[in-house]
Design an enzyme around this catalytic site. Structure first.
Site, PDB file in Angstrom:
ATOM      1  N   SER A  50      53.149  45.510  37.891  1.00  0.00           N
ATOM      2  CA  SER A  50      52.737  46.144  39.148  1.00  0.00           C
ATOM      3  C   SER A  50      53.892  46.996  39.675  1.00  0.00           C
ATOM      4  O   SER A  50      55.015  46.940  39.155  1.00  0.00           O
ATOM      5  CB  SER A  50      52.404  45.060  40.169  1.00  0.00           C
ATOM      6  OG  SER A  50      53.597  44.359  40.496  1.00  0.00           O
ATOM      7  N   ASP A  83      49.946  48.287  36.353  1.00  0.00           N
ATOM      8  CA  ASP A  83      48.891  47.661  37.148  1.00  0.00           C
ATOM      9  C   ASP A  83      48.828  48.358  38.525  1.00  0.00           C
ATOM     10  O   ASP A  83      49.871  48.561  39.164  1.00  0.00           O
ATOM     11  CB  ASP A  83      49.271  46.174  37.307  1.00  0.00           C
ATOM     12  CG  ASP A  83      48.174  45.324  37.898  1.00  0.00           C
ATOM     13  OD1 ASP A  83      47.013  45.740  37.863  1.00  0.00           O
ATOM     14  OD2 ASP A  83      48.497  44.213  38.388  1.00  0.00           O
ATOM     15  N   HIS A 198      42.882  39.082  44.445  1.00  0.00           N
ATOM     16  CA  HIS A 198      44.155  38.608  43.878  1.00  0.00           C
ATOM     17  C   HIS A 198      44.641  37.349  44.591  1.00  0.00           C
ATOM     18  O   HIS A 198      44.272  37.106  45.740  1.00  0.00           O
ATOM     19  CB  HIS A 198      45.233  39.689  44.016  1.00  0.00           C
ATOM     20  CG  HIS A 198      44.913  40.957  43.290  1.00  0.00           C
ATOM     21  ND1 HIS A 198      45.337  42.183  43.722  1.00  0.00           N
ATOM     22  CD2 HIS A 198      44.209  41.182  42.162  1.00  0.00           C
ATOM     23  CE1 HIS A 198      44.918  43.117  42.881  1.00  0.00           C
ATOM     24  NE2 HIS A 198      44.226  42.548  41.927  1.00  0.00           N
ATOM     25  N   GLY A 233      41.764  39.949  39.527  1.00  0.00           N
ATOM     26  CA  GLY A 233      41.715  38.712  40.314  1.00  0.00           C
ATOM     27  C   GLY A 233      41.029  37.581  39.569  1.00  0.00           C
ATOM     28  O   GLY A 233      40.259  36.823  40.146  1.00  0.00           O
ATOM     29  N   SER A 234      41.353  37.433  38.292  1.00  0.00           N
ATOM     30  CA  SER A 234      40.586  36.490  37.463  1.00  0.00           C
ATOM     31  C   SER A 234      41.348  35.229  37.073  1.00  0.00           C
ATOM     32  O   SER A 234      41.067  34.633  36.023  1.00  0.00           O
ATOM     33  CB  SER A 234      40.042  37.211  36.241  1.00  0.00           C
ATOM     34  OG  SER A 234      39.067  38.126  36.664  1.00  0.00           O
ATOM     35  N   ASN A 275      42.414  40.346  34.137  1.00  0.00           N
ATOM     36  CA  ASN A 275      43.739  40.243  34.758  1.00  0.00           C
ATOM     37  C   ASN A 275      44.042  38.824  35.251  1.00  0.00           C
ATOM     38  O   ASN A 275      43.279  38.266  36.054  1.00  0.00           O
ATOM     39  CB  ASN A 275      43.825  41.191  35.950  1.00  0.00           C
ATOM     40  CG  ASN A 275      43.955  42.635  35.521  1.00  0.00           C
ATOM     41  OD1 ASN A 275      43.744  42.970  34.360  1.00  0.00           O
ATOM     42  ND2 ASN A 275      44.307  43.488  36.451  1.00  0.00           N
ATOM     43  N   THR A 278      48.120  34.911  38.888  1.00  0.00           N
ATOM     44  CA  THR A 278      48.324  33.724  39.721  1.00  0.00           C
ATOM     45  C   THR A 278      48.433  32.432  38.905  1.00  0.00           C
ATOM     46  O   THR A 278      49.269  31.569  39.204  1.00  0.00           O
ATOM     47  CB  THR A 278      47.169  33.614  40.735  1.00  0.00           C
ATOM     48  OG1 THR A 278      47.270  34.743  41.613  1.00  0.00           O
ATOM     49  CG2 THR A 278      47.238  32.338  41.543  1.00  0.00           C
TER      50      THR A 278
HETATM   51  O1  LIG Z   1      44.359  41.002  39.203  1.00  0.00           O
HETATM   52  C1  LIG Z   1      45.542  40.661  39.243  1.00  0.00           C
HETATM   53  C2  LIG Z   1      45.902  39.232  39.280  1.00  0.00           C
HETATM   54  O2  LIG Z   1      44.798  38.389  39.571  1.00  0.00           O
HETATM   55  P1  LIG Z   1      45.063  36.865  39.931  1.00  0.00           P
HETATM   56  O3  LIG Z   1      45.808  36.836  41.231  1.00  0.00           O
HETATM   57  O4  LIG Z   1      45.828  36.279  38.816  1.00  0.00           O
HETATM   58  O5  LIG Z   1      43.701  36.252  40.053  1.00  0.00           O
HETATM   59  C3  LIG Z   1      46.645  41.679  39.183  1.00  0.00           C
HETATM   60  O6  LIG Z   1      46.037  42.904  38.865  1.00  0.00           O
HETATM   61  C4  LIG Z   1      47.430  41.891  40.497  1.00  0.00           C
HETATM   62  O7  LIG Z   1      47.651  43.243  40.675  1.00  0.00           O
HETATM   63  C5  LIG Z   1      48.795  41.258  40.486  1.00  0.00           C
HETATM   64  O8  LIG Z   1      48.708  39.872  40.551  1.00  0.00           O
HETATM   65  C6  LIG Z   1      49.610  41.704  41.706  1.00  0.00           C
HETATM   66  O9  LIG Z   1      50.907  41.472  41.440  1.00  0.00           O
HETATM   67  P2  LIG Z   1      52.063  41.911  42.444  1.00  0.00           P
HETATM   68  O10 LIG Z   1      51.646  43.222  43.070  1.00  0.00           O
HETATM   69  O11 LIG Z   1      52.204  40.811  43.433  1.00  0.00           O
HETATM   70  O12 LIG Z   1      53.251  42.055  41.546  1.00  0.00           O
END
Ligand SMILES: O=C(COP(=O)(O)O)[C@@H](O)[C@H](O)[C@H](O)COP(=O)(O)O
Length: 356
Positions: A50, A83, A198, A233-234, A275, A278
């Site tokens: 990101s 990202d 996210h 956000g998966s 993606n 988390t």
């Molecule tokens: O979809 C995403 C993650 O989903 P998640 O939270 O794992 O369900 C990523 O595209 C986010 O952009 C990423 O988590 C954001 O990261 P930071 O901007 O905090 O580095």
């Protein structure tokens, strides 16, 4: 194998009916865990960074850590993906820094907070696609704003995400608009909004069709059977990791993520990139808390950074297997950015979609 464009992996995934997790990276331990798990199960890899990650690690560190992964794991095809690019300038700077794929997220304005108009989104995404494809780099676009169907609120992870609340219309990608968007922008992959967001706090209960619109994926796939869909956000927010964190002094309120079975249904309906960030953050936090609690006199960071990878390794291994990308890495052939650029030119002169 040198870095590959995202399009190469997604075309292979579509031909063979599987999805690929796209894991976010910021540091050495995350990259090592993702790569070790990929090697164990022979999966191709999408490493995504990101704007926050690029700021955190710095461009040079990030680039060289990914290049080190290419050198250390030569048998694994790796994509380096930007990202949520908030503007064409961010995407161009990623390309300059060696990314083989960029996301132009024109669903929000450049401030990454204000929902954008459809025409703005088409304009900035088409502009990035033209430049990226000339260089063989892949492009992901986004249509619809990511946010909760329960509350209407967006996510503001690291400053990215709309403020206030939006209606269901704005939170769900419209299938007809999606078809028009892909036609006018030429993107390689399309991120769709279906009620995911996210971060860890996605749903206040186990999600059903009212708050996680898996049906919407089916409708979009029916309109766009040849477009690679992306689920953001998966993370699944595993209960065992929530419990582990809390058992070592954490205070994570009970929460629910996207069940793996729902993602698998998405994959059956054209989702090729999934993606996940988390779940790995939770895995690292659980492992570090555990290591520090078990050895309170320890002060050598390596003594908690080495264990920091153990649960993440499992999360990554599980997702490669569950999404079906395990056993696929060795079947994928390298395509260079130059070769890809030629294919885009050939396809556009024949006015048809590029095939790898
Ligand atoms: O979809 C995403 C993650 O989903 P998640 O939270 O794992 O369900 C990523 O595209 C986010 O952009 C990423 O988590 C954001 O990261 P930071 O901007 O905090 O580095």
């Amino acid at each position: 194998m040198a870095l590959v464009p995202l399009r190469v992996l997604l075309d292979h995934a579509a031909e063979n009916n599987y999805g690929i997790p796209a894991f976010n990276v910021n540091n050495l331990e995350q990259i090592k865990a993702i790569m070790d798990a990929a090697r164990e199960v022979n999966s191709p890899v999408i490493l995504q960074a990101s704007r926050g990650a690029r700021k955190y690690a710095g461009e040079a560190f990030l680039r060289h850590m990914v290049l080190a992964a290419v050198e250390e794991y030569p048998e694994i095809p790796i994509v380096m993906h930007q990202d949520h690019g908030n503007s064409p300038a961010t995407c161009y700077s990623a390309i300059k820094n060696g990314f083989t794929s960029v996301m132009m997220d024109g669903s929000l304005m450049e401030d990454a907070k204000t929902p954008a108009s459809y025409e703005y989104n088409v304009e900035v995404t088409a502009k990035v696609t033209e430049v990226a494809h000339a260089l063989g780099v892949s492009v992901e676009g986004e249509l619809g704003c990511l946010g909760s169907l329960e509350t209407g609120a967006g996510d503001k992870e690291d400053g990215h995400g709309f403020e206030g609340t939006l209606s269901h219309d704005q939170l769900l990608t419209d299938p007809d608009e999606a078809a028009d968007f892909v036609e006018r922008t030429g993107v390689d992959a399309l991120a769709i909004a279906i009620g995911t967001s996210h971060g860890a706090y996605k749903f206040s209960r186990k999600p059903d069709g009212a708050i996680l619109a898996i049906d919407r994926i089916r409708e979009i796939h029916r309109k766009l059977p040849n477009t690679h869909l992306v689920m953001h956000g998966s993370s699944s927010v595993p209960q065992d990791l929530q419990d582990l964190i809390n058992s070592y002094g954490g205070a994570i309120p009970q929460t629910w993520g996207v069940p793996v079975a729902e993602i698998q249904e998405g994959i059956r309906n054209g989702v090729r990139k999934v993606n996940v960030d988390t779940d790995n953050r939770l895995a690292i936090t659980a492992a570090v808390r555990e290591a520090l609690a078990k050895e309170p006199a320890e002060f050598d960071p390596r003594k908690f950074l080495i264990p920091s990878m153990k649960y993440m390794l499992k999360v990554c291994r599980d997702r490669y297997v569950e999404f079906g990308s395990a056993d696929q890495a060795s079947k994928i052939k390298q395509v260079s950015l130059d070769e890809m650029a030629k294919r885009y030119i050939a396809a556009s002169s024949m006015k048809k979609a590029v095939t790898v």
